[in-house]
Structure formats: structure tokens, C-alpha cells
Design a protein around this motif. Structure first.
Motif, PDB file in Angstrom:
ATOM      1  N   VAL A   1       9.176   6.080   4.766  1.00  0.00           N
ATOM      2  CA  VAL A   1       8.622   6.075   3.403  1.00  0.00           C
ATOM      3  C   VAL A   1       8.362   7.503   2.946  1.00  0.00           C
ATOM      4  O   VAL A   1       8.616   7.857   1.783  1.00  0.00           O
ATOM      5  N   ARG A   2       7.869   8.331   3.849  1.00  0.00           N
ATOM      6  CA  ARG A   2       7.579   9.712   3.460  1.00  0.00           C
ATOM      7  C   ARG A   2       8.839  10.452   3.020  1.00  0.00           C
ATOM      8  O   ARG A   2       8.827  11.240   2.060  1.00  0.00           O
ATOM      9  N   LYS A   3       9.962  10.175   3.705  1.00  0.00           N
ATOM     10  CA  LYS A   3      11.226  10.823   3.328  1.00  0.00           C
ATOM     11  C   LYS A   3      11.665  10.412   1.932  1.00  0.00           C
ATOM     12  O   LYS A   3      12.348  11.173   1.231  1.00  0.00           O
ATOM     13  N   GLU A   4      11.298   9.204   1.528  1.00  0.00           N
ATOM     14  CA  GLU A   4      11.714   8.702   0.214  1.00  0.00           C
ATOM     15  C   GLU A   4      10.889   9.285  -0.925  1.00  0.00           C
ATOM     16  O   GLU A   4      11.279   9.181  -2.091  1.00  0.00           O
ATOM     17  N   LEU A   5       9.743   9.890  -0.617  1.00  0.00           N
ATOM     18  CA  LEU A   5       8.851  10.372  -1.680  1.00  0.00           C
ATOM     19  C   LEU A   5       9.318  11.712  -2.248  1.00  0.00           C
ATOM     20  O   LEU A   5       9.859  12.527  -1.527  1.00  0.00           O
TER      21      LEU A   5
ATOM     22  N   VAL B   1       0.832  -1.209   0.000  1.00  0.00           N
ATOM     23  CA  VAL B   1       0.000   0.000   0.000  1.00  0.00           C
ATOM     24  C   VAL B   1       0.868   1.261   0.000  1.00  0.00           C
ATOM     25  O   VAL B   1       0.541   2.255  -0.640  1.00  0.00           O
ATOM     26  N   LEU B   2       2.000   1.190   0.697  1.00  0.00           N
ATOM     27  CA  LEU B   2       2.882   2.348   0.785  1.00  0.00           C
ATOM     28  C   LEU B   2       3.803   2.458  -0.428  1.00  0.00           C
ATOM     29  O   LEU B   2       4.239   3.550  -0.790  1.00  0.00           O
ATOM     30  N   ARG B   3       4.133   1.311  -1.023  1.00  0.00           N
ATOM     31  CA  ARG B   3       5.124   1.294  -2.106  1.00  0.00           C
ATOM     32  C   ARG B   3       4.523   1.569  -3.477  1.00  0.00           C
ATOM     33  O   ARG B   3       5.236   1.955  -4.400  1.00  0.00           O
ATOM     34  N   ARG B   4       3.218   1.350  -3.647  1.00  0.00           N
ATOM     35  CA  ARG B   4       2.595   1.612  -4.954  1.00  0.00           C
ATOM     36  C   ARG B   4       2.066   3.046  -4.963  1.00  0.00           C
ATOM     37  O   ARG B   4       1.133   3.378  -4.216  1.00  0.00           O
ATOM     38  N   PRO B   5       2.616   3.920  -5.812  1.00  0.00           N
ATOM     39  CA  PRO B   5       2.155   5.318  -5.830  1.00  0.00           C
ATOM     40  C   PRO B   5       0.693   5.415  -6.259  1.00  0.00           C
ATOM     41  O   PRO B   5       0.245   4.693  -7.141  1.00  0.00           O
ATOM     42  N   VAL B   6      -0.032   6.288  -5.637  1.00  0.00           N
ATOM     43  CA  VAL B   6      -1.426   6.582  -6.007  1.00  0.00           C
ATOM     44  C   VAL B   6      -1.500   8.050  -6.390  1.00  0.00           C
ATOM     45  O   VAL B   6      -0.995   8.907  -5.661  1.00  0.00           O
ATOM     46  N   GLY B   7      -2.133   8.343  -7.537  1.00  0.00           N
ATOM     47  CA  GLY B   7      -2.267   9.728  -7.977  1.00  0.00           C
ATOM     48  C   GLY B   7      -1.134  10.150  -8.894  1.00  0.00           C
ATOM     49  O   GLY B   7      -0.150   9.421  -9.086  1.00  0.00           O
TER      50      GLY B   7
ATOM     51  N   ARG C   1       2.369  11.843   0.025  1.00  0.00           N
ATOM     52  CA  ARG C   1       2.903  12.487   1.244  1.00  0.00           C
ATOM     53  C   ARG C   1       1.763  12.887   2.183  1.00  0.00           C
ATOM     54  O   ARG C   1       1.815  12.629   3.392  1.00  0.00           O
ATOM     55  N   GLU C   2       0.753  13.514   1.614  1.00  0.00           N
ATOM     56  CA  GLU C   2      -0.383  13.928   2.441  1.00  0.00           C
ATOM     57  C   GLU C   2      -1.094  12.712   3.037  1.00  0.00           C
ATOM     58  O   GLU C   2      -1.562  12.752   4.177  1.00  0.00           O
ATOM     59  N   GLN C   3      -1.151  11.638   2.250  1.00  0.00           N
ATOM     60  CA  GLN C   3      -1.812  10.428   2.755  1.00  0.00           C
ATOM     61  C   GLN C   3      -1.033   9.839   3.932  1.00  0.00           C
ATOM     62  O   GLN C   3      -1.625   9.398   4.926  1.00  0.00           O
ATOM     63  N   ILE C   4       0.276   9.828   3.825  1.00  0.00           N
ATOM     64  CA  ILE C   4       1.069   9.289   4.939  1.00  0.00           C
ATOM     65  C   ILE C   4       0.953  10.195   6.168  1.00  0.00           C
ATOM     66  O   ILE C   4       0.869   9.713   7.305  1.00  0.00           O
ATOM     67  N   ASP C   5       0.913  11.488   5.930  1.00  0.00           N
ATOM     68  CA  ASP C   5       0.674  12.411   7.059  1.00  0.00           C
ATOM     69  C   ASP C   5      -0.659  12.089   7.737  1.00  0.00           C
ATOM     70  O   ASP C   5      -0.763  12.107   8.969  1.00  0.00           O
TER      71      ASP C   5
END
Length: 287
Positions: free
Chosen positions: A283-287, A178-184, A191-195
Motif C-alpha cells: 500500500v505504501r508503494k501505491e501512495l 483503513v488503509l484505502r481511505r486517505p486521511v489528511g 506514508r508516515e502512518q504506514i511507516d
């Protein structure tokens, strides 16, 4: 004859089961109850399984026949009137399929929801942009832009469930996919989703765990599902499993027990809630 409708509310399901229990305690068969109302026995069954709306005159006749005291009968009738009122989500009846209308009703009545999600962030934790992107990607020719916006509005309104005074406990296991497959079409959406995940997982009634790739195979990899647990004794634990064009609801004890065991094993194998927050930040840092 009682009127059929799209999907029952949880209140109607509970009252139907109570009506069945009262009939059985009175020692009456469905055929005997049906004679009192001059209807087919199938109508009694449909009333007890919430396949039709409970009509007040029918309920009153049955309660008298079952020997229910006047005060208790009046309380039952008041509950029936309340349960027959449309749920808030029925404002979205134009875009809400029957099979999901039942889900929203169960979600609102549950004391505990345990979810496994291998593909997307669960709807209760999504941002608007993430939800919109998922729905656009999943639309196969039948969803107009206005309909997608209505679905997004419904999803956002459902999320108030998590912060209401009697909010249920929401325990989610999300696959690392869920975190590794980009959405949008923009990293900002993820980033906003992880926040949002970090924000909501700080709520006292929300527990989020990530099933990391490094933890290996686990027993839930065949697909997503949700387990509902209710505070009312009439409703047993229930499992919801969705597929491309619908969903199934399971309440048979062996099936529910299997899903509970799978969920427990996944919870033991997945990253802890504190470790999950570290994963989200990384994960957020990697985006």
C-alpha cells in the motif's frame, strides 16, 4: 457523605469490589454496613461500585466491622490512598469526556487489549499528523484548534503505554478500508502512518492483522470495539464500544463471550501478521 466524581480509576473499581467481597464474607448486608456509617444503603452500593471516592475513615470503620486484621486493613488503606490520586490523564480534564477518562484508566491497567477498528488506525498506533487530521475531520463545530492540539497531545502521551516495562499485549485487527481511505491533505501523512504501523508492529507485544477485502464478510463489520483483559482477579474481561457522542462498557459474561468469539473468528479470517506487513509495504508503494 462520600464525594461523587467524574470517572473512577481502575484501582478504585478493584478496591470497591474487594470491599463488597469482604462485606459479603463477613455476612453483612448493605443495610447493616450502612448503619455503621450512619449513611443510606445506597451509599454503600456506590462505594462498592466505585461511583464515589472511598473516604479513608469510612473504609477503616468498615474493615474493622468486617473483622479484617490490622496489618491487612492498613495495606487496604494505603491502596485506597494510592487509588484516590488523580491519574496522569486528568491533566487533560478540560477536553477529556468522562466516558473516555474511564477508557484511558482501563487501557493503562489492562494486561491484554484486543481491538477491531474498521475506520481509522487505532489511537495507540497513530502519528501526530494522522491523529490531527482525523480529529479535524471529525470536529463538528465544537472543537477549537487549541482543543484539537490538546487531544493530539493526550493521544501521543497514551502511546508510551506500549513501550513501558510492563507494557500490555496489544492485538489489533484493522479493516483494509483503513488503509484505502486517505486521511489528511497530503499522501505523506498516510506514508508516515504506514511507516509507524510497520515500526510498532515490530514490537514484541504488538500484533497487527489486516482484514482484507478479498477475505469477504466477517462478523465484526457492524462497528469497532475493544476487549480489555486484566491481571487482577476482581476485574472481569470488559468490552468497550464507542459511538458518536459516547461509549458503552460491557462486562456481562454473555456479551463479553460473544465479542470474544467474534474477535477470534476475525483473527482467524484476517491476514497473518507477516502477510499484514507485506500488505502495508504494498500500500505504501501505491501512495
Amino acid at each position: 457523605m462520600s464525594e461523587p466524581r467524574s470517572a473512577p480509576t481502575v484501582g478504585q473499581v478493584v478496591l470497591g469490589r474487594r470491599l463488597q467481597d469482604l462485606r459479603e464474607r463477613a455476612g453483612l448486608k448493605r443495610e447493616e454496613a450502612a448503619k455503621l456509617l450512619r449513611v443510606a444503603p445506597a451509599t454503600i452500593r456506590r462505594m462498592e461500585t466505585a461511583e464515589v471516592t472511598l473516604k479513608i475513615p469510612y473504609v477503616q470503620v468498615l474493615l474493622r466491622a468486617y473483622g479484617i486484621a490490622e496489618a491487612e486493613a492498613e495495606a487496604f488503606v494505603e491502596l485506597t490512598e494510592e487509588a484516590n490520586k488523580p491519574g496522569w490523564w486528568q491533566r487533560f480534564h478540560d477536553i477529556l469526556p468522562d466516558w473516555f477518562s474511564m477508557y484511558v484508566s482501563l487501557e493503562g491497567a489492562a494486561a491484554l487489549l484486543r481491538a477491531y477498528e474498521p475506520h481509522f488506525v487505532p489511537g495507540l498506533l497513530q502519528t501526530e499528523d494522522y491523529a490531527r487530521s482525523v480529529m479535524r475531520a471529525g470536529a463538528v463545530g465544537q472543537a477549537r484548534p487549541d482543543d484539537i492540539e490538546r487531544h493530539v497531545a493526550l493521544r501521543m502521551e497514551r502511546q508510551s503505554l506500549l513501550t513501558r516495562p510492563d507494557a500490555p499485549r496489544f492485538w489489533v485487527i484493522m479493516d483494509e478500508t483503513v488503509l484505502r481511505r486517505p486521511v489528511g491533505d497530503s499522501p505523506e501523512i498516510m506514508r508516515e502512518q504506514i511507516d509507524r504501523l510497520l515500526e510498532t508492529s515490530a514490537l514484541p507485544n504488538v500484533t497487527l492483522q489486516i482484514a482484507e477485502f478479498s477475505s469477504g464478510h466477517h462478523p465484526g463489520t457492524y462497528g469497532p470495539f475493544v476487549i480489555f483483559r486484566f491481571a487482577v482477579p476482581e476485574l472481569p474481561d470488559m468490552v468497550y464500544s464507542e459511538y458518536l457522542t459516547g461509549a458503552v462498557y460491557l462486562d456481562a459474561r454473555p456479551e463479553v463471550a460473544t465479542h470474544l468469539e467474534v474477535m477470534d473468528r476475525m483473527a482467524a479470517q484476517a491476514a497473518t501478521a507477516p502477510r499484514t506487513k507485506e500488505i502495508l509495504r504494498d500500500v505504501r508503494k501505491e501512495l
